[in-house]
Motif scaffolding. Structure first.
Motif, PDB file in Angstrom:
ATOM      1  N   GLU A   1       0.830  -1.199   0.000  1.00  0.00           N
ATOM      2  CA  GLU A   1       0.000   0.000   0.000  1.00  0.00           C
ATOM      3  C   GLU A   1       0.869   1.256   0.000  1.00  0.00           C
ATOM      4  OE1 GLU A   1      -3.196   2.693   0.222  1.00  0.00           O
ATOM      5  OE2 GLU A   1      -3.063   0.594  -0.422  1.00  0.00           O
ATOM      6  N   PHE A   2       1.955   1.230   0.768  1.00  0.00           N
ATOM      7  CA  PHE A   2       2.829   2.404   0.825  1.00  0.00           C
ATOM      8  C   PHE A   2       3.417   2.716  -0.542  1.00  0.00           C
ATOM      9  CE2 PHE A   2       7.031   4.302   1.022  1.00  0.00           C
ATOM     10  CZ  PHE A   2       6.775   5.449   1.758  1.00  0.00           C
ATOM     11  N   PHE A   3       4.063   1.745  -1.163  1.00  0.00           N
ATOM     12  CA  PHE A   3       4.757   2.030  -2.416  1.00  0.00           C
ATOM     13  C   PHE A   3       3.785   2.328  -3.565  1.00  0.00           C
ATOM     14  CE2 PHE A   3       8.505  -0.026  -0.386  1.00  0.00           C
ATOM     15  CZ  PHE A   3       9.362   1.049  -0.523  1.00  0.00           C
TER      16      PHE A   3
ATOM     17  N   ASN B   1       0.874   8.931  -6.103  1.00  0.00           N
ATOM     18  CA  ASN B   1       0.657  10.343  -5.760  1.00  0.00           C
ATOM     19  C   ASN B   1       1.817  11.212  -6.228  1.00  0.00           C
ATOM     20  OD1 ASN B   1      -1.794   9.819  -4.523  1.00  0.00           O
ATOM     21  ND2 ASN B   1      -0.944   9.725  -2.456  1.00  0.00           N
ATOM     22  N   LEU B   2       3.014  10.702  -6.044  1.00  0.00           N
ATOM     23  CA  LEU B   2       4.208  11.474  -6.395  1.00  0.00           C
ATOM     24  C   LEU B   2       4.304  11.689  -7.907  1.00  0.00           C
ATOM     25  CD1 LEU B   2       6.749  12.827  -5.334  1.00  0.00           C
ATOM     26  CD2 LEU B   2       7.873  10.588  -5.329  1.00  0.00           C
ATOM     27  N   LEU B   3       4.095  10.639  -8.669  1.00  0.00           N
ATOM     28  CA  LEU B   3       4.189  10.759 -10.128  1.00  0.00           C
ATOM     29  C   LEU B   3       3.126  11.710 -10.677  1.00  0.00           C
ATOM     30  CD1 LEU B   3       4.875   7.014 -10.966  1.00  0.00           C
ATOM     31  CD2 LEU B   3       6.477   8.904 -11.323  1.00  0.00           C
ATOM     32  N   LYS B   4       1.922  11.647 -10.123  1.00  0.00           N
ATOM     33  CA  LYS B   4       0.854  12.546 -10.566  1.00  0.00           C
ATOM     34  C   LYS B   4       1.215  13.998 -10.264  1.00  0.00           C
ATOM     35  CE  LYS B   4      -4.159  13.264 -10.125  1.00  0.00           C
ATOM     36  NZ  LYS B   4      -4.135  14.673  -9.670  1.00  0.00           N
ATOM     37  N   ALA B   5       1.722  14.242  -9.066  1.00  0.00           N
ATOM     38  CA  ALA B   5       2.097  15.597  -8.680  1.00  0.00           C
ATOM     39  C   ALA B   5       3.272  16.107  -9.515  1.00  0.00           C
ATOM     40  CB  ALA B   5       2.449  15.631  -7.191  1.00  0.00           C
TER      41      ALA B   5
ATOM     42  N   GLY C   1       7.252 -10.235   0.252  1.00  0.00           N
ATOM     43  CA  GLY C   1       6.270  -9.169   0.132  1.00  0.00           C
ATOM     44  C   GLY C   1       6.915  -7.812  -0.060  1.00  0.00           C
ATOM     45  N   TYR C   2       8.037  -7.569   0.601  1.00  0.00           N
ATOM     46  CA  TYR C   2       8.715  -6.282   0.456  1.00  0.00           C
ATOM     47  C   TYR C   2       9.183  -6.085  -0.986  1.00  0.00           C
ATOM     48  CZ  TYR C   2      11.987  -2.446   0.996  1.00  0.00           C
ATOM     49  OH  TYR C   2      12.642  -1.253   0.839  1.00  0.00           O
ATOM     50  N   PHE C   3       9.786  -7.095  -1.561  1.00  0.00           N
ATOM     51  CA  PHE C   3      10.309  -6.941  -2.913  1.00  0.00           C
ATOM     52  C   PHE C   3       9.200  -6.949  -3.972  1.00  0.00           C
ATOM     53  CE2 PHE C   3      14.140  -8.137  -0.599  1.00  0.00           C
ATOM     54  CZ  PHE C   3      14.990  -7.128  -1.046  1.00  0.00           C
ATOM     55  N   ARG C   4       8.075  -7.585  -3.685  1.00  0.00           N
ATOM     56  CA  ARG C   4       6.929  -7.443  -4.583  1.00  0.00           C
ATOM     57  C   ARG C   4       6.458  -5.990  -4.600  1.00  0.00           C
ATOM     58  NH1 ARG C   4       5.370 -12.385  -2.201  1.00  0.00           N
ATOM     59  NH2 ARG C   4       3.817 -11.376  -0.869  1.00  0.00           N
ATOM     60  N   ALA C   5       6.502  -5.356  -3.447  1.00  0.00           N
ATOM     61  CA  ALA C   5       6.101  -3.950  -3.362  1.00  0.00           C
ATOM     62  C   ALA C   5       7.099  -3.047  -4.082  1.00  0.00           C
ATOM     63  CB  ALA C   5       5.962  -3.534  -1.900  1.00  0.00           C
ATOM     64  N   LYS C   6       8.382  -3.353  -3.960  1.00  0.00           N
ATOM     65  CA  LYS C   6       9.383  -2.560  -4.687  1.00  0.00           C
ATOM     66  C   LYS C   6       9.221  -2.745  -6.194  1.00  0.00           C
ATOM     67  CE  LYS C   6      12.305  -0.340  -3.422  1.00  0.00           C
ATOM     68  NZ  LYS C   6      12.301   1.141  -3.193  1.00  0.00           N
ATOM     69  N   GLN C   7       8.874  -3.962  -6.619  1.00  0.00           N
ATOM     70  CA  GLN C   7       8.640  -4.188  -8.047  1.00  0.00           C
ATOM     71  C   GLN C   7       7.426  -3.392  -8.521  1.00  0.00           C
ATOM     72  OE1 GLN C   7      10.679  -6.267 -10.176  1.00  0.00           O
ATOM     73  NE2 GLN C   7       9.576  -4.889 -11.560  1.00  0.00           N
TER      74      GLN C   7
ATOM     75  N   ASP D   1       7.346  -0.687 -11.475  1.00  0.00           N
ATOM     76  CA  ASP D   1       6.417  -0.816 -12.601  1.00  0.00           C
ATOM     77  C   ASP D   1       5.610   0.465 -12.801  1.00  0.00           C
ATOM     78  OD1 ASP D   1       7.315  -3.402 -12.958  1.00  0.00           O
ATOM     79  OD2 ASP D   1       5.585  -4.335 -11.976  1.00  0.00           O
ATOM     80  N   LEU D   2       5.211   1.112 -11.713  1.00  0.00           N
ATOM     81  CA  LEU D   2       4.477   2.379 -11.822  1.00  0.00           C
ATOM     82  C   LEU D   2       5.347   3.448 -12.475  1.00  0.00           C
ATOM     83  CD1 LEU D   2       2.675   2.528  -8.357  1.00  0.00           C
ATOM     84  CD2 LEU D   2       1.561   2.404 -10.591  1.00  0.00           C
ATOM     85  N   ILE D   3       6.610   3.473 -12.098  1.00  0.00           N
ATOM     86  CA  ILE D   3       7.530   4.477 -12.648  1.00  0.00           C
ATOM     87  C   ILE D   3       7.726   4.257 -14.146  1.00  0.00           C
ATOM     88  CG2 ILE D   3       9.918   5.318 -12.596  1.00  0.00           C
ATOM     89  CD1 ILE D   3       9.906   4.547  -9.572  1.00  0.00           C
ATOM     90  N   THR D   4       7.993   3.015 -14.525  1.00  0.00           N
ATOM     91  CA  THR D   4       8.294   2.739 -15.939  1.00  0.00           C
ATOM     92  C   THR D   4       7.077   2.946 -16.832  1.00  0.00           C
ATOM     93  OG1 THR D   4       7.861   0.367 -15.621  1.00  0.00           O
ATOM     94  CG2 THR D   4      10.126   1.109 -15.346  1.00  0.00           C
TER      95      THR D   4
END
Length: 248
Positions: free
Chosen positions: A70-72, A78-82, A106-112, A116-119
């Motif tokens: 949820e955090f990532f 939010n950051l990319l939109k702003a 779970g941590y690395f799934r969140a980092k992935q 993915d959102l960035i790319t």
């Protein structure tokens, strides 16, 4: 050049801010304790006004599977939109060597998910994949402790000093976006148990360390090379022994 550093009051972020300031840039630390919250969006529009680059070195306050995802997802979205609304020209994110190979965690799934959102965003970007930091050796030992014994897999890794991580992130921030990933790592590939043993010995910690083929890394199974950067990685020169000497 104005560079906003998300997570800019933490271990890596504060060093990135200092290095960019020393180069003559306007580096602005952004974190909940400076009035900027990427989870809620609070303060984002204001801090991004006039920014050319955003560096995201923030981390989740909780590593529980659902919370870290949820955090990532939320903070990155939010950051990319702003950033798009503010006309930011370059998004730099710090991630982890081997993220795509550690998806049982779970941590690395969140980092992935973050990557993915960035790319997929269309924003010019650079993702910096770093190996583990020297500062976290004892914490890694704590995470690997079962019934008083530190159990680690027979894997190698290539840890590095946080100063060197910050220097690489700062370089990426003022360089042209690569629209891809760059890898950084420490100077030496060593068995996982070696720096952990050194760290515990230096701290007077008597816990035994055992190499266990069944042990994982952050809950994910690993092979000998899972945690190592690739052949094109940029390697730092600070060894663990040299870094440890400066801490004592």
């Amino acid at each position: 050049m104005k560079v906003v550093v998300i997570g800019g009051t933490g271990l890596i972020g504060s060093k990135v801010v200092a290095q960019l300031d020393a180069q003559g840039h306007q580096a602005v630390p952004a974190a909940p304790n400076t009035g900027v919250n990427t989870l809620t969006g609070e303060g984002l529009a204001e801090v991004l006004e006039g920014a050319s680059v955003v560096v995201d070195v923030s981390n989740s306050p909780s590593f529980a599977d659902d919370a870290v995802m949820e955090f990532f997802r939320t903070s990155t979205g939010n950051l990319l939109k702003a950033e798009e609304e503010a006309g930011v020209a370059h998004h730099v994110a710090l991630s982890v060597v081997g993220t795509d190979r550690l998806q049982a965690s779970g941590y690395f799934r969140a980092k992935q998910a973050q990557e993915d959102l960035i790319t997929a965003s269309g924003m010019p970007y650079t993702i910096v994949h770093a190996t583990q930091f020297f500062e976290f050796m004892k914490g890694l030992a704590d995470l690997s402790t079962v019934d008083g014994t530190v159990r680690v897999p027979p894997a190698k890794f290539q840890p590095m000093a946080s100063d060197d991580v910050a220097a690489a992130v700062a370089r990426a921030a003022v360089a042209t976006p690569v629209d891809g990933m760059v890898e950084i790592g420490g100077p030496e590939a060593v068995p996982l148990e070696e720096p952990l043993r050194t760290a515990l010995t230096a701290a007077g910690d008597p816990r035994p360390i055992v190499t266990d083929p069944e042990a994982g890394y952050s809950g994910a199974p690993v092979e000998e090379s899972t945690l190592l950067p690739g052949p094109d990685a940029e390697l730092s020169t600070t060894t663990y022994a040299d870094w440890l000497a400066t801490q004592q």
